[in-house]
Every structure is written in C-alpha cells, then in structure tokens.
Design an enzyme around this catalytic site. Structure first.
Site, PDB file in Angstrom:
ATOM      1  N   ASN A   1       0.031  -8.667  -0.507  1.00 39.20           N
ATOM      2  CA  ASN A   1      -0.980  -9.545   0.083  1.00 39.20           C
ATOM      3  C   ASN A   1      -0.420 -10.956   0.114  1.00 39.20           C
ATOM      4  O   ASN A   1       0.507 -11.272  -0.622  1.00 39.20           O
ATOM      5  CB  ASN A   1      -2.235  -9.581  -0.801  1.00 39.20           C
ATOM      6  CG  ASN A   1      -2.927  -8.255  -0.866  1.00 39.20           C
ATOM      7  OD1 ASN A   1      -2.616  -7.421  -1.678  1.00 39.20           O
ATOM      8  ND2 ASN A   1      -3.885  -8.056   0.007  1.00 39.20           N
TER       9      ASN A   1
ATOM     10  N   CYS B   1       0.860  -1.168   0.000  1.00 41.66           N
ATOM     11  CA  CYS B   1       0.000   0.000   0.000  1.00 41.66           C
ATOM     12  C   CYS B   1       0.897   1.217   0.000  1.00 41.66           C
ATOM     13  O   CYS B   1       1.761   1.355   0.856  1.00 41.66           O
ATOM     14  CB  CYS B   1      -0.939   0.021   1.205  1.00 41.66           C
ATOM     15  SG  CYS B   1      -1.936   1.522   1.238  1.00 41.66           S
TER      16      CYS B   1
HETATM   17  P1  HMG Z   1      -8.142  14.997  -2.599  1.00 45.00           P
HETATM   18  O1  HMG Z   1      -6.928  15.538  -3.218  1.00 45.00           O
HETATM   19  O2  HMG Z   1      -8.470  15.431  -1.212  1.00 45.00           O
HETATM   20  O3  HMG Z   1      -9.408  15.209  -3.546  1.00 45.00           O
HETATM   21  O4  HMG Z   1      -8.022  13.422  -2.650  1.00 45.00           O
HETATM   22  P2  HMG Z   1     -10.276  16.465  -3.914  1.00 45.00           P
HETATM   23  O5  HMG Z   1     -11.712  16.037  -3.863  1.00 45.00           O
HETATM   24  O6  HMG Z   1      -9.851  17.672  -3.113  1.00 45.00           O
HETATM   25  O7  HMG Z   1      -9.874  16.709  -5.464  1.00 45.00           O
HETATM   26  C1  HMG Z   1      -8.560  17.090  -5.851  1.00 45.00           C
HETATM   27  C2  HMG Z   1      -8.333  16.699  -7.297  1.00 45.00           C
HETATM   28  O8  HMG Z   1      -8.453  15.284  -7.453  1.00 45.00           O
HETATM   29  C3  HMG Z   1      -9.358  17.315  -8.242  1.00 45.00           C
HETATM   30  O9  HMG Z   1      -8.698  17.525  -9.502  1.00 45.00           O
HETATM   31  C4  HMG Z   1     -10.367  16.209  -8.407  1.00 45.00           C
HETATM   32  O10 HMG Z   1     -11.096  16.285  -9.599  1.00 45.00           O
HETATM   33  C5  HMG Z   1      -9.473  14.976  -8.418  1.00 45.00           C
HETATM   34  P3  HMG Z   1      -8.075  18.948  -9.915  1.00 45.00           P
HETATM   35  O11 HMG Z   1      -9.227  19.882  -9.831  1.00 45.00           O
HETATM   36  O12 HMG Z   1      -7.004  19.226  -8.900  1.00 45.00           O
HETATM   37  O13 HMG Z   1      -7.546  18.654 -11.304  1.00 45.00           O
HETATM   38  N1  HMG Z   1     -10.187  13.752  -7.979  1.00 45.00           N
HETATM   39  C6  HMG Z   1     -10.274  12.635  -8.721  1.00 45.00           C
HETATM   40  N2  HMG Z   1      -9.755  12.308  -9.925  1.00 45.00           N
HETATM   41  C7  HMG Z   1     -10.045  11.067 -10.394  1.00 45.00           C
HETATM   42  N3  HMG Z   1     -10.792  10.169  -9.711  1.00 45.00           N
HETATM   43  C8  HMG Z   1     -11.308  10.453  -8.508  1.00 45.00           C
HETATM   44  C9  HMG Z   1     -11.058  11.746  -7.969  1.00 45.00           C
HETATM   45  N4  HMG Z   1     -11.419  12.353  -6.829  1.00 45.00           N
HETATM   46  C10 HMG Z   1     -10.896  13.576  -6.853  1.00 45.00           C
HETATM   47  N5  HMG Z   1     -12.035   9.555  -7.856  1.00 45.00           N
HETATM   48  C11 HMG Z   1      -9.015  11.249  -2.748  1.00 45.00           C
HETATM   49  C12 HMG Z   1      -9.025  12.593  -2.071  1.00 45.00           C
HETATM   50  C13 HMG Z   1      -9.883  10.308  -1.927  1.00 45.00           C
HETATM   51  C14 HMG Z   1      -9.589  11.377  -4.155  1.00 45.00           C
HETATM   52  C15 HMG Z   1      -7.551  10.745  -2.822  1.00 45.00           C
HETATM   53  O14 HMG Z   1      -7.009  10.777  -1.538  1.00 45.00           O
HETATM   54  C16 HMG Z   1      -7.427   9.347  -3.356  1.00 45.00           C
HETATM   55  O15 HMG Z   1      -7.648   9.108  -4.535  1.00 45.00           O
HETATM   56  N6  HMG Z   1      -7.076   8.379  -2.493  1.00 45.00           N
HETATM   57  C17 HMG Z   1      -6.992   6.977  -2.867  1.00 45.00           C
HETATM   58  C18 HMG Z   1      -5.773   6.355  -2.305  1.00 45.00           C
HETATM   59  C19 HMG Z   1      -5.723   4.899  -2.707  1.00 45.00           C
HETATM   60  O16 HMG Z   1      -6.196   4.505  -3.756  1.00 45.00           O
HETATM   61  N7  HMG Z   1      -5.109   4.075  -1.832  1.00 45.00           N
HETATM   62  C20 HMG Z   1      -4.947   2.675  -2.081  1.00 45.00           C
HETATM   63  C21 HMG Z   1      -6.229   1.909  -2.024  1.00 45.00           C
HETATM   64  S1  HMG Z   1      -6.736   1.502  -0.370  1.00 45.00           S
HETATM   65  C22 HMG Z   1      -5.776   0.115   0.030  1.00 45.00           C
HETATM   66  O17 HMG Z   1      -4.876  -0.266  -0.682  1.00 45.00           O
HETATM   67  C23 HMG Z   1      -6.129  -0.652   1.276  1.00 45.00           C
HETATM   68  C24 HMG Z   1      -6.869  -1.979   0.973  1.00 45.00           C
HETATM   69  O18 HMG Z   1      -6.096  -2.810   0.130  1.00 45.00           O
HETATM   70  C25 HMG Z   1      -7.185  -2.709   2.287  1.00 45.00           C
HETATM   71  C26 HMG Z   1      -5.949  -2.897   3.185  1.00 45.00           C
HETATM   72  O19 HMG Z   1      -4.995  -3.548   2.769  1.00 45.00           O
HETATM   73  O20 HMG Z   1      -5.994  -2.339   4.282  1.00 45.00           O
HETATM   74  C27 HMG Z   1      -8.207  -1.703   0.253  1.00 45.00           C
HETATM   75 MG    MG Z   2      -4.556  -4.155   0.778  1.00 42.45          MG
END
Ligand code: HMG
Ligand code: MG
Length: 302
Positions: A249, A240
């Site tokens: 994993n 992650c």
């Molecule tokens: P943020 O920067 O706070 O978002 O990120 P925002 O709403 O302020 O928007 C900022 C910019 O991002 C804007 O664009 C939005 O349009 C864009 P700009 O105007 O600057 O050009 N934006 C997006 N673009 C595409 N798709 C979207 C999106 N949302 C906003 N969906 C946010 C907040 C949640 C989006 C960000 O933090 C994020 O994407 N986080 C995801 C992180 C991630 O994917 N982590 C890994 C997955 S979780 C994991 O691996 C754990 C798991 O496996 C279980 C475990 O092992 O524990 C599941």
């Molecule tokens: Mg995971």
C-alpha cells in the site's frame, strides 16, 4: 483547489502488509507494531484477519493479537472476515469492527475467496446481519477497482455495483482497492465519480497500492472529489498474495507528509509514525519503503 480540512487515515499495515510477508512475524511483534501505531495517533488500525490459515498462514494468530493487545480508548481495531466461521472467531476474540471484502472482477473473486462475486455477497449477508445484532461496525472493501491481475481493466460500473451491494448490507464505509496499483488519476476520478452515483462520497475511502508509484497522485485526485478517508501501510508494507507482482500500500508516512503539506489535519505524529515504520522494517530485516521515512532518517543522521 477545494480540499477536505481533515482526513481519517486507516492503517492497514498489520493486516495488508504482514499478510504478504514470506516470513511469519511473531504475535508479540505485531502487537508492538499496533501499539506504536496507536501511540502515533492512528484511530483505526487493521489488526489482522480471520481467514483460512491454509490460504493466509501469516494471519493465523490474529485471535492472539486481539486478545493480548493493550487497546487504547477511541481506537478501533478492525479485522477482515470472509464468512460466518471467520465472524464467529472474530467475535470470540473480542473484535470491535469487521471488514468484509468482495471484488469487482470475477477472476479475482475466485482466486482470493474461491467463489464468485455473487456467492461472496451471499456469504456476507448473514455476517453483516450478525454484526448488526452484536453492534459491531462493518467496513466494506471492493478489490480490483481499476485493473484485475487476471482480467485487465475493470468497468467503473462493475465497481459501483459491488460497492452498492456492500453498502446496502450495512457497511458504514466502502474502501476502494486499487489492488495492483496500476491506477492513474484520470481513471481513479472516473471510477470514484461512477461509484459516487450510488454511495455518498463521504462514505468512500481510497485504498491504493503503490506498485507503479501513482498512489499519492491518486490520493490528491480523490481529495479533490471530496474523499476524506485513506488506507495506507506504515513503511509501505504490503501486497496481496492473490495479486502477483502487486507491491505494498502507499506508505502511511508519505500520506501524512502530503496531507501536512496541504494543511489537512490527520491527528498523526509523523515522527512517531516513522519510528513505528523503522521498528517493523527492522523486524523484517529491511529498510522502510517510505521515501519520507528515509528522508527523515537521513536528515536525523546528519
Ligand atoms: P475455501 O477453501 O473455499 O473454504 O476457502 P471452505 O468453506 O470450503 O472451507 C475449507 C476449510 O477452510 C475448512 O477446514 C474450513 O473450516 C476452513 P477443513 O475442514 O478443511 O479443516 N475455513 C476457515 N478456517 C478459518 N477461518 C475461516 C475459515 N473459513 C473456512 N474464516 C475462504 C474460502 C474464503 C475461507 C478462503 O478463500 C480465504 O480464507 N480467503 C481469504 C483470502 C485473503 O485473506 N486474501 C487477502 C485479503 S483481501 C485483500 O488483501 C484485498 C484488500 O486489501 C483490498 C485491495 O487491496 O484490493 C482488502
Ligand atoms: Mg490491499
């Protein structure tokens, strides 16, 4: 030992694995991997995520992957979505299932999604509602169910609280993420028992990273409590980006070998699965992390 007769395996390699690769993997390679995994008998294969490309550039082509994938009837291809923007993009790409993801630790929630736990749940409410309207299944994840890389040990009650909220939003299943793979069976058992006071055990899944080599032991302990769904990554891909030091994993090949040995049905062809693992490992320029895959390869080479 009374164990389930069947286990459902959720393959997360194309998402949890490839999101953590420094090199970006072309969409065609992701598609070829997903198609091989379906050919090995996996019925749920996480195909990617519709998150911010600034946060996770490796998943920026998930729309293309979903669009070009030859889908197999009876196989579901969930994608992670963090908010409505992600949901709309997933819908436009023809997704059949989404996963929403929250954490049991405030610091991890901030680092992973730039918001508090409460804010993340508030973002997911309209996503879950829109998914219901469109008949799209929703899976819920809770991260840091054992330890948080920034805060240390997490109380099982905190996990149960977030899990119950995601379940109440309409998730058909809650996947419990040992994000940094520090869990050992005693702590995993206590955590599951606590969560199971809120959610039926047959709606829980184990998602164990294998950083400390404990994931198979944790799966066995979870099976004994009746958990019958496990997430894993072919060739042990994964990690992650917001959990420094966490490795992949548990390897899907290792889980299938364990379950085969226990006489538990998975519907998965281990040889074909190992072949899919060799395919993606070769594309990444390394050996599979799965011990079983390596043992099978060594045996085949004799
Ligand atoms: P943020 O920067 O706070 O978002 O990120 P925002 O709403 O302020 O928007 C900022 C910019 O991002 C804007 O664009 C939005 O349009 C864009 P700009 O105007 O600057 O050009 N934006 C997006 N673009 C595409 N798709 C979207 C999106 N949302 C906003 N969906 C946010 C907040 C949640 C989006 C960000 O933090 C994020 O994407 N986080 C995801 C992180 C991630 O994917 N982590 C890994 C997955 S979780 C994991 O691996 C754990 C798991 O496996 C279980 C475990 O092992 O524990 C599941
Ligand atoms: Mg995971």
């Amino acid at each position: 030992m009374k164990l389930p007769k069947k286990v459902r395996m959720v393959e997360v390699g194309p998402r949890d694995g490839l999101q953590n690769e420094a090199a970006s993997v072309p969409a065609a390679t992701k598609i070829a991997l997903i198609e091989r995994l379906a050919g090995a008998g996996l019925k749920t294969i996480e195909a990617g995520s519709f998150v911010s490309p600034k946060w996770i550039p490796q998943m920026a082509d998930t729309g293309e992957v979903l669009a070009r994938l030859k889908r197999v009837a009876g196989v579901r291809y969930p994608v992670l979505v963090p908010n409505m923007k992600g949901f709309e993009a997933a819908l436009a790409a023809g997704c059949d299932e989404i996963a929403i993801f929250a954490a049991a630790s405030e610091s991890f929630s901030q680092r992973n999604t730039n918001c508090s736990i409460a804010e993340s749940l508030a973002r997911f409410a309209p996503v879950a509602e829109a998914a219901r309207e469109k008949n799209i299944r929703v899976r819920g994840y809770v991260s840091t169910v054992i330890d948080c890389p920034y805060e240390g040990p997490i109380a099982p009650e905190a996990v149960a609280k977030v899990a119950a909220r995601l379940f109440a939003l309409g998730s058909y299943e809650i996947s419990l993420g040992d994000t940094i793979g520090t869990g050992t069976p005693g702590r995993v058992l206590t955590m599951i028992e606590t969560v199971a006071k809120e959610i039926p055990v047959d709606r829980l899944a184990g998602h164990y990273h294998d950083t400390y080599g404990q994931a198979l032991a944790n799966i066995l302990a979870s099976l004994e409590l009746g958990v019958a769904t496990f997430d894993s990554s072919v060739a042990g891909l994964g990690g992650c980006p917001y959990a420094p030091g966490a490795t992949g994993n548990v390897a899907s090949e290792d889980v299938v070998y364990l379950l085969n040995g226990l006489g538990i049905e998975t519907g998965i062809d281990l040889a074909k699965l190992a072949e899919a693992g060799r395919f993606i490992s070769a594309a990444l320029g390394r050996e599979p992390q799965s011990k079983v895959a390596r043992a099978l390869a060594a045996k085949g080479a004799k």
